[in-house]
Design a protein around this motif. Structure first.
Motif, PDB file in Angstrom:
ATOM      1  N   ALA A   1       0.824  -1.204   0.000  1.00 54.20           N
ATOM      2  CA  ALA A   1       0.000   0.000   0.000  1.00 54.20           C
ATOM      3  C   ALA A   1       0.858   1.255   0.000  1.00 54.20           C
ATOM      4  N   LEU A   2       2.119   1.122   0.400  1.00 52.87           N
ATOM      5  CA  LEU A   2       3.055   2.243   0.413  1.00 52.87           C
ATOM      6  C   LEU A   2       4.165   2.066  -0.611  1.00 52.87           C
ATOM      7  N   CYS A   3       4.798   0.884  -0.581  1.00 56.89           N
ATOM      8  CA  CYS A   3       5.998   0.639  -1.381  1.00 56.89           C
ATOM      9  C   CYS A   3       5.652  -0.026  -2.707  1.00 56.89           C
TER      10      CYS A   3
ATOM     11  N   GLY B   1       0.630   2.256  -4.694  1.00 53.18           N
ATOM     12  CA  GLY B   1       0.618   2.965  -3.415  1.00 53.18           C
ATOM     13  C   GLY B   1       1.061   4.403  -3.567  1.00 53.18           C
ATOM     14  N   ALA B   2       2.082   4.632  -4.406  1.00 53.81           N
ATOM     15  CA  ALA B   2       2.559   6.000  -4.640  1.00 53.81           C
ATOM     16  C   ALA B   2       1.478   6.849  -5.302  1.00 53.81           C
ATOM     17  N   ALA B   3       0.750   6.252  -6.234  1.00 50.78           N
ATOM     18  CA  ALA B   3      -0.337   6.993  -6.892  1.00 50.78           C
ATOM     19  C   ALA B   3      -1.412   7.383  -5.893  1.00 50.78           C
ATOM     20  N   ARG B   4      -1.749   6.470  -4.981  1.00 50.53           N
ATOM     21  CA  ARG B   4      -2.788   6.769  -3.989  1.00 50.53           C
ATOM     22  C   ARG B   4      -2.307   7.808  -2.979  1.00 50.53           C
ATOM     23  N   LEU B   5      -1.040   7.767  -2.606  1.00 46.48           N
ATOM     24  CA  LEU B   5      -0.505   8.794  -1.713  1.00 46.48           C
ATOM     25  C   LEU B   5      -0.531  10.164  -2.385  1.00 46.48           C
ATOM     26  N   CYS B   6      -0.247  10.181  -3.675  1.00 47.61           N
ATOM     27  CA  CYS B   6      -0.314  11.442  -4.422  1.00 47.61           C
ATOM     28  C   CYS B   6      -1.748  11.961  -4.482  1.00 47.61           C
ATOM     29  N   GLN B   7      -2.714  11.054  -4.641  1.00 41.21           N
ATOM     30  CA  GLN B   7      -4.124  11.442  -4.621  1.00 41.21           C
ATOM     31  C   GLN B   7      -4.486  12.113  -3.297  1.00 41.21           C
TER      32      GLN B   7
ATOM     33  N   CYS C   1     -13.997  12.736  -3.514  1.00 39.71           N
ATOM     34  CA  CYS C   1     -12.872  11.919  -3.984  1.00 39.71           C
ATOM     35  C   CYS C   1     -11.820  11.756  -2.893  1.00 39.71           C
ATOM     36  N   PHE C   2     -11.584  12.826  -2.108  1.00 38.68           N
ATOM     37  CA  PHE C   2     -10.609  12.721  -1.028  1.00 38.68           C
ATOM     38  C   PHE C   2     -11.072  11.726   0.030  1.00 38.68           C
ATOM     39  N   ALA C   3     -12.342  11.803   0.420  1.00 38.55           N
ATOM     40  CA  ALA C   3     -12.882  10.872   1.411  1.00 38.55           C
ATOM     41  C   ALA C   3     -12.821   9.435   0.891  1.00 38.55           C
ATOM     42  N   MET C   4     -13.150   9.258  -0.381  1.00 35.58           N
ATOM     43  CA  MET C   4     -13.105   7.929  -0.981  1.00 35.58           C
ATOM     44  C   MET C   4     -11.677   7.391  -0.996  1.00 35.58           C
ATOM     45  N   SER C   5     -10.709   8.235  -1.296  1.00 32.11           N
ATOM     46  CA  SER C   5      -9.306   7.814  -1.324  1.00 32.11           C
ATOM     47  C   SER C   5      -8.807   7.442   0.064  1.00 32.11           C
ATOM     48  N   VAL C   6      -9.228   8.188   1.073  1.00 28.58           N
ATOM     49  CA  VAL C   6      -8.834   7.872   2.441  1.00 28.58           C
ATOM     50  C   VAL C   6      -9.334   6.487   2.835  1.00 28.58           C
ATOM     51  N   VAL C   7     -10.592   6.205   2.521  1.00 33.71           N
ATOM     52  CA  VAL C   7     -11.178   4.902   2.867  1.00 33.71           C
ATOM     53  C   VAL C   7     -10.461   3.780   2.122  1.00 33.71           C
ATOM     54  N   VAL C   8     -10.225   3.964   0.824  1.00 31.09           N
ATOM     55  CA  VAL C   8      -9.564   2.931   0.025  1.00 31.09           C
ATOM     56  C   VAL C   8      -8.151   2.684   0.535  1.00 31.09           C
TER      57      VAL C   8
ATOM     58  N   VAL D   1      -3.789  23.864 -10.528  1.00 27.93           N
ATOM     59  CA  VAL D   1      -2.621  23.013 -10.810  1.00 27.93           C
ATOM     60  C   VAL D   1      -2.685  21.724  -9.996  1.00 27.93           C
ATOM     61  N   CYS D   2      -2.989  21.842  -8.716  1.00 24.58           N
ATOM     62  CA  CYS D   2      -3.078  20.652  -7.858  1.00 24.58           C
ATOM     63  C   CYS D   2      -4.225  19.744  -8.297  1.00 24.58           C
ATOM     64  N   SER D   3      -5.299  20.320  -8.775  1.00 23.93           N
ATOM     65  CA  SER D   3      -6.416  19.521  -9.263  1.00 23.93           C
ATOM     66  C   SER D   3      -6.012  18.727 -10.503  1.00 23.93           C
ATOM     67  N   ILE D   4      -5.237  19.346 -11.378  1.00 20.74           N
ATOM     68  CA  ILE D   4      -4.745  18.643 -12.569  1.00 20.74           C
ATOM     69  C   ILE D   4      -3.799  17.517 -12.166  1.00 20.74           C
ATOM     70  N   LEU D   5      -2.921  17.773 -11.186  1.00 22.35           N
ATOM     71  CA  LEU D   5      -2.021  16.727 -10.705  1.00 22.35           C
ATOM     72  C   LEU D   5      -2.801  15.587 -10.064  1.00 22.35           C
ATOM     73  N   GLY D   6      -3.886  15.926  -9.358  1.00 26.99           N
ATOM     74  CA  GLY D   6      -4.746  14.895  -8.788  1.00 26.99           C
ATOM     75  C   GLY D   6      -5.400  14.048  -9.872  1.00 26.99           C
ATOM     76  N   THR D   7      -5.787  14.702 -10.967  1.00 24.03           N
ATOM     77  CA  THR D   7      -6.348  13.966 -12.103  1.00 24.03           C
ATOM     78  C   THR D   7      -5.350  12.955 -12.638  1.00 24.03           C
ATOM     79  N   LEU D   8      -4.096  13.384 -12.767  1.00 20.25           N
ATOM     80  CA  LEU D   8      -3.053  12.483 -13.259  1.00 20.25           C
ATOM     81  C   LEU D   8      -2.821  11.320 -12.292  1.00 20.25           C
ATOM     82  N   ALA D   9      -2.911  11.599 -10.985  1.00 23.09           N
ATOM     83  CA  ALA D   9      -2.715  10.541  -9.990  1.00 23.09           C
ATOM     84  C   ALA D   9      -3.810   9.487 -10.072  1.00 23.09           C
ATOM     85  N   TYR D  10      -5.052   9.921 -10.194  1.00 26.06           N
ATOM     86  CA  TYR D  10      -6.158   8.963 -10.329  1.00 26.06           C
ATOM     87  C   TYR D  10      -6.072   8.229 -11.663  1.00 26.06           C
TER      88      TYR D  10
END
Length: 306
Positions: free
Chosen positions: A13-15, A19-25, A57-64, A127-136
């Motif tokens: 989930a981390l390594c 996991g890196a994509a979800r941490l970026c989200q 989306c943030f709440a959903m990512s936290v749960v996942v 900008v952060c929203s676009i980066l979040g799009t790329l992470a998802y």
């Protein structure tokens, strides 16, 4: 230790790239929400939509992330792989929409009355929203099944991911229909609304059945054949609606072929009718592509492998 003898926490989930994509989200979601509430701000229905999309989306990512890191997802009566890729695909669409709507309505080249600090924060939010799009989007790519691959997770296939997009497009159509489209004026346009609702219901049914691992047999036929039958029906229904709706909305006999000059911007029935027509054609194309891709799926029932 878990029942299989492994550690309680899932190191992947981390390594791992996933996991890196979800941490970026999580990082981008937290940054966006913090900046919007701190100084960037939002207002109107457009701003409320963007904020709701980011928070959801943030709440959903936290749960996942939490369920994946603690391995608690094994206690859920759901297909975890199907659920996560579905959530990632849906979040990607939500972030894409918010990344377009927010700068379009809130970012200006000149400084607003509150000062340049607000403008800079709004640019940073975009900008952060676009980066979040790329992470998802990265999570979707990492989980996506390759063509010809034998898969258990239907939602990881191109056909499954298209189901998410189809449902999202249908929600846009429903929003336009509710925004003064005057669809009740003719029986033909009411028929189109029934088509949109029926196709959305069928698509949601397939997704729910997949998430709940009900993919062995449906109506005395294999699940993959059931999906193809539903998709073919949806293609035919959307084809009829894509023809009927423009005729009864833009033909001079029934409607207006051009936008009335007296119609207020953003509250004009003509605009809603155009949105419905455009997204009807879009969904028709998506269902057609889905029908083509579904012929290439070699699907294994999750019940047989769970």
């Amino acid at each position: 230790m878990d029942p299989q003898g492994g550690p309680y926490l899932n190191k992947k989930a981390l390594c791992s790239p996933l996991g890196a994509a979800r941490l970026c989200q999580l990082a981008m979601g937290c940054a966006v929400i913090a900046m919007v509430t701190h100084s960037a701000g939002y207002s109107g229905s457009q701003g409320v939509f963007c904020m709701a999309a980011w928070c959801f989306c943030f709440a959903m990512s936290v749960v996942v992330f939490f369920l994946d890191a603690t391995r608690l997802y094994s206690f859920l009566p759901l297909s975890w792989d199907n659920l996560t890729v579905t959530c990632a695909a849906f979040a990607t669409l939500m972030y894409v929409t918010a990344s377009v709507v927010y700068p379009l309505f809130f970012v200006r080249s000149e400084c607003p009355y509150a000062g340049c600090e607000v403008r800079d924060f709004r640019i940073a939010v975009s900008v952060c929203s676009i980066l979040g799009t790329l992470a998802y989007g990265a999570e979707v790519v990492l989980c996506r099944a390759r063509p010809g691959q034998i898969v258990v997770g239907y939602m990881a296939t191109a056909s499954g991911l298209l189901k998410v997009v189809q449902g999202f497009v249908a929600c846009v159509i429903f929003g336009a229909l509710a925004n003064g489209s005057q669809y009740w004026r003719y029986e033909a346009t009411v028929y189109c609304v029934v088509v949109y609702a029926s196709c959305f219901a069928l698509t949601a049914l397939v997704v729910i059945m997949t998430l709940c691992k009900r993919t062995r047999n449906v109506c005395c036929m294999p699940f993959d054949r059931f999906v193809v039958v539903c998709t073919l029906l949806e293609v035919l229904l959307y084809l009829s609606a894509s023809v009927v709706w423009p005729v009864f909305c833009f033909d001079p006999k029934y409607g207006s072929p051009s936008r009335p000059s007296s119609c207020p911007q953003g509250k004009c029935p003509y605009d809603s009718k155009v949105v419905v027509a455009v997204f009807s054609f879009l969904n028709f194309g998506l269902y057609t592509a889905d029908l083509i891709y579904s012929q290439r799926i070699k699907f294994v029932s999750s019940n047989a492998n769970s």
